[in-house]
Design a protein around this motif. Structure first.
Motif, PDB file in Angstrom:
ATOM      1  N   LYS A 145       1.144  -2.747   1.053  1.00  0.00           N
ATOM      2  CA  LYS A 145      -0.327  -2.665   1.697  1.00  0.00           C
ATOM      3  C   LYS A 145      -0.727  -3.522   2.477  1.00  0.00           C
ATOM      4  N   GLU A 146      -1.361  -3.044   3.742  1.00  0.00           N
ATOM      5  CA  GLU A 146      -1.785  -4.147   5.113  1.00  0.00           C
ATOM      6  C   GLU A 146      -3.113  -4.394   4.836  1.00  0.00           C
ATOM      7  N   SER A 147      -3.439  -5.750   4.756  1.00  0.00           N
ATOM      8  CA  SER A 147      -4.616  -6.319   4.750  1.00  0.00           C
ATOM      9  C   SER A 147      -4.497  -7.827   5.512  1.00  0.00           C
ATOM     10  N   GLY A 148      -5.784  -7.453   6.654  1.00  0.00           N
ATOM     11  CA  GLY A 148      -5.835  -8.738   7.613  1.00  0.00           C
ATOM     12  C   GLY A 148      -4.508  -9.078   8.179  1.00  0.00           C
ATOM     13  N   TRP A 158       1.432  -7.722   5.560  1.00  0.00           N
ATOM     14  CA  TRP A 158       1.945  -6.729   4.666  1.00  0.00           C
ATOM     15  C   TRP A 158       2.221  -7.500   3.317  1.00  0.00           C
ATOM     16  N   HIS A 160      -2.094   1.913   6.537  1.00  0.00           N
ATOM     17  CA  HIS A 160      -1.994   0.687   6.051  1.00  0.00           C
ATOM     18  C   HIS A 160      -1.320   0.540   4.733  1.00  0.00           C
ATOM     19  N   SER A 161      -0.384   1.498   4.358  1.00  0.00           N
ATOM     20  CA  SER A 161       0.165   1.700   2.976  1.00  0.00           C
ATOM     21  C   SER A 161       1.550   2.378   2.993  1.00  0.00           C
TER      22      SER A 161
END
Length: 122
Positions: free
Chosen positions: A9-12, A15, A61-62
């Motif tokens: 998952k990609e956040s901010g 990864w 994003h995933s």
């Protein structure tokens, strides 16, 4: 043979990856770096053979990343050749399950010295 499946998952801008059934985790700035780290982590826990990996983006994003260590050499299809040779049940007209006709092969005729109007041995 070890199979390691990770959910990425990609956040901010970073990864992260968590193993689906296990405790391996990693994080990186790019998916490429993260894949390298996950292969190294999986290989550190099971170094019984060669390494294969598969990266499948799900959304922007995933993704899912799988590392397979060990196992047989050859194609990536786990079902093997026997699965492709399974008989097909035929019912009704059977026209949908018929194989397409074989393509005709045209024989290429080699050019001989006579075709050029001269012979190399004259």
């Amino acid at each position: 043979m070890g199979v390691f499946t990770f959910v990425l998952k990609e956040s901010g801008g970073d990864w992260t990856a968590k193993q689906l059934n296990g405790d391996l985790e990693a994080s990186a700035e790019t998916t490429y770096e993260l894949q390298r780290k996950l292969v190294q982590a999986a290989y550190a826990s099971d170094s019984s053979g060669g390494v294969q990996s598969s990266f499948s983006p799900i959304t922007a994003h995933s993704a899912v990343f799988q590392v397979i260590i060990g196992g047989g050499s050859g194609g990536g299809f786990i079902g093997g050749v026997g699965a492709a040779a399974a008989p097909v049940a035929s019912g009704g007209s059977g026209s949908a399950s018929e194989a397409p006709p074989a393509e005709e092969k045209k024989e290429e005729k080699e050019e001989s010295d006579d075709d050029m109007g001269f012979s190399l041995f004259d």
